[in-house]
Design a protein around this motif. Sequence first.
Motif, mmCIF file in Angstrom:
data_model
loop_
_atom_site.group_PDB
_atom_site.id
_atom_site.type_symbol
_atom_site.label_atom_id
_atom_site.label_comp_id
_atom_site.label_asym_id
_atom_site.label_seq_id
_atom_site.Cartn_x
_atom_site.Cartn_y
_atom_site.Cartn_z
ATOM 1 N N ILE A 16 0.841 -1.200 0.000
ATOM 2 C CA ILE A 16 0.000 0.000 0.000
ATOM 3 C C ILE A 16 0.873 1.246 0.000
ATOM 4 N N ASN A 17 1.925 1.215 0.803
ATOM 5 C CA ASN A 17 2.837 2.354 0.869
ATOM 6 C C ASN A 17 3.468 2.632 -0.497
ATOM 7 N N LEU A 18 3.883 1.564 -1.187
ATOM 8 C CA LEU A 18 4.476 1.724 -2.516
ATOM 9 C C LEU A 18 3.466 2.317 -3.493
ATOM 10 N N GLY A 19 2.225 1.841 -3.414
ATOM 11 C CA GLY A 19 1.186 2.374 -4.295
ATOM 12 C C GLY A 19 0.940 3.851 -4.064
ATOM 13 N N ILE A 20 0.851 4.255 -2.785
ATOM 14 C CA ILE A 20 0.595 5.661 -2.465
ATOM 15 C C ILE A 20 1.772 6.537 -2.873
ATOM 16 N N MET A 21 2.995 6.089 -2.562
ATOM 17 C CA MET A 21 4.176 6.883 -2.897
ATOM 18 C C MET A 21 4.255 7.130 -4.406
ATOM 19 N N ASN A 22 3.933 6.122 -5.186
ATOM 20 C CA ASN A 22 4.001 6.271 -6.642
ATOM 21 C C ASN A 22 2.912 7.177 -7.192
ATOM 22 N N LEU A 23 1.843 7.367 -6.444
ATOM 23 C CA LEU A 23 0.754 8.234 -6.908
ATOM 24 C C LEU A 23 0.954 9.694 -6.520
ATOM 25 N N LEU A 24 1.992 9.981 -5.734
ATOM 26 C CA LEU A 24 2.247 11.379 -5.397
ATOM 27 C C LEU A 24 2.547 12.158 -6.680
ATOM 28 N N PRO A 25 2.014 13.362 -6.820
ATOM 29 C CA PRO A 25 2.202 14.138 -8.067
ATOM 30 C C PRO A 25 3.592 14.769 -8.146
ATOM 31 N N LEU A 26 4.611 13.926 -8.102
ATOM 32 C CA LEU A 26 5.997 14.384 -8.145
ATOM 33 C C LEU A 26 6.652 13.929 -9.441
ATOM 34 N N PRO A 27 7.547 14.722 -10.001
ATOM 35 C CA PRO A 27 8.232 14.333 -11.240
ATOM 36 C C PRO A 27 8.914 12.977 -11.090
ATOM 37 N N ALA A 28 8.919 12.214 -12.167
ATOM 38 C CA ALA A 28 9.561 10.892 -12.267
ATOM 39 C C ALA A 28 8.722 9.779 -11.647
ATOM 40 N N LEU A 29 7.727 10.115 -10.829
ATOM 41 C CA LEU A 29 6.845 9.090 -10.271
ATOM 42 C C LEU A 29 5.612 8.935 -11.165
ATOM 43 N N ASP A 30 4.882 7.836 -10.967
ATOM 44 C CA ASP A 30 3.662 7.626 -11.750
ATOM 45 C C ASP A 30 2.688 8.788 -11.576
ATOM 46 N N GLY A 31 2.603 9.305 -10.354
ATOM 47 C CA GLY A 31 1.706 10.425 -10.107
ATOM 48 C C GLY A 31 2.106 11.664 -10.889
ATOM 49 N N GLY A 32 3.415 11.884 -11.054
ATOM 50 C CA GLY A 32 3.883 13.014 -11.850
ATOM 51 C C GLY A 32 3.486 12.889 -13.304
ATOM 52 N N ARG A 33 3.585 11.678 -13.828
ATOM 53 C CA ARG A 33 3.187 11.453 -15.219
ATOM 54 C C ARG A 33 1.675 11.625 -15.379
ATOM 55 N N LEU A 34 0.921 11.144 -14.401
ATOM 56 C CA LEU A 34 -0.531 11.315 -14.457
ATOM 57 C C LEU A 34 -0.904 12.794 -14.419
#
Length: 417
Positions: A353-371
């Motif tokens: 769950i932690n990995l999923g949430i961290m990747n959804l953060l709207p930060l560059p280079a993360l999945d959230g940044g791309r989204l």
Amino acid sequence: MQTVIAFIIIFGSLVFFHELGHFLFAKRAGIMVREFAIGMGPKIFGMTKGETLYTIRLLPLGGYVRMAGDDMDAVELQAGYRVGIILNENEEAVKIYLNQSVTHPNIVFLEVERADLEKDLFIEGYDEEERLVRYKVSRNAILVENGNELMIAPVDRQFNSKTVGQRAMAIFAGPLFNFILAFIVLAALGLMRGVPVAEPIIDDVMPNSPAAQAGMIPGDIVTSINGQPIDSWNELSGTVQQNPGEDLSFIVDRDGQNVVLMITPATVKDEAGEYGQIGILRPLEQNPIKAVVFGATQTWDYTVLIIELLGKLVTGQFSIDALSGPVGIYKATETVAQHGIFNLMNWAALLSINLGIMNLLPLPALDGGRLLFFGLEALRGKPVDRQKEGMVHFVGIVLLMVLMVVVTWNDIQRFFF
């Protein structure tokens, strides 16, 4: 050795499911996946199946799914290139050798005049008799350069040719699968170990604990604490945890009789602060339906907990020194592994769950940044300039690497000095 195996299995599973989400939804959208990698760095194992290379890499610090058109992997045949072409029975180029000598009974050599390996799929050039010839290129044609093979990616198989929704789903699916993995693990935990009973019933009392010293016994049902009604185990545990070192008046139902017990919760301290504990265990029940519900509710509860901790980190209520990197996760896994497989499963779900949430953060280079960039594209009606987006992600990667170094150094100091 036990810790090493547990760490590799847990971390490998988290990365595998994360990348599997990207992989499956990319394939569903018709995107060519060039490589499915577990780990980073040098390749220690590789196997090609279909159009995808499956690899295990040396450093167990992540993984990736490399999609066609998403990493500037396009190959252009410039005018003047000398290539060797192998044709199939339909006179289509199925293998193209770049700048190398090849012996093959059906090979044709050309000096390229024009070529398009993405849209119109053709090669035009002069053969060995100086004739201008043109060949159609198969959609599955292979480019060979210095012994390395690369399947061409027609434009409709490339990441950036897909709709915003399809691209966003291919990226979002990685974190999504981490939540799905957590649900599966927690539901399995409920099936194997049993589901915690909601009622405030005492299943067991630890020897020499505050509860045991006060006379609490298995089977007692807590009905109130300090005059406040207690209707659930969560209310019971919450009240105890919030009152370390405070005298609490318990009323318990024991075989239909009300019994008053004075209990002072022991004070327990950890990195998150201090809390009360009286040494009682919660009863468990075997119920497949409740196990599935338990998997879903526990996944939700852990998600909310992690988001709340992130909020405290942003507002300064939680120090960055408390963050852990791979070293800290390894040491925590070592501690959890000593308490049995059930605790290890719970830990794995929490990490997922932690990995999923961290990747959804709207930060560059993360999945959230791309989204976030996909969201901007949907609002603007056109994509952000790829070079500018690439620069933002590059800066993000650098900053994340710096953060990783800082966190890892904190871990090393915490555990080894």
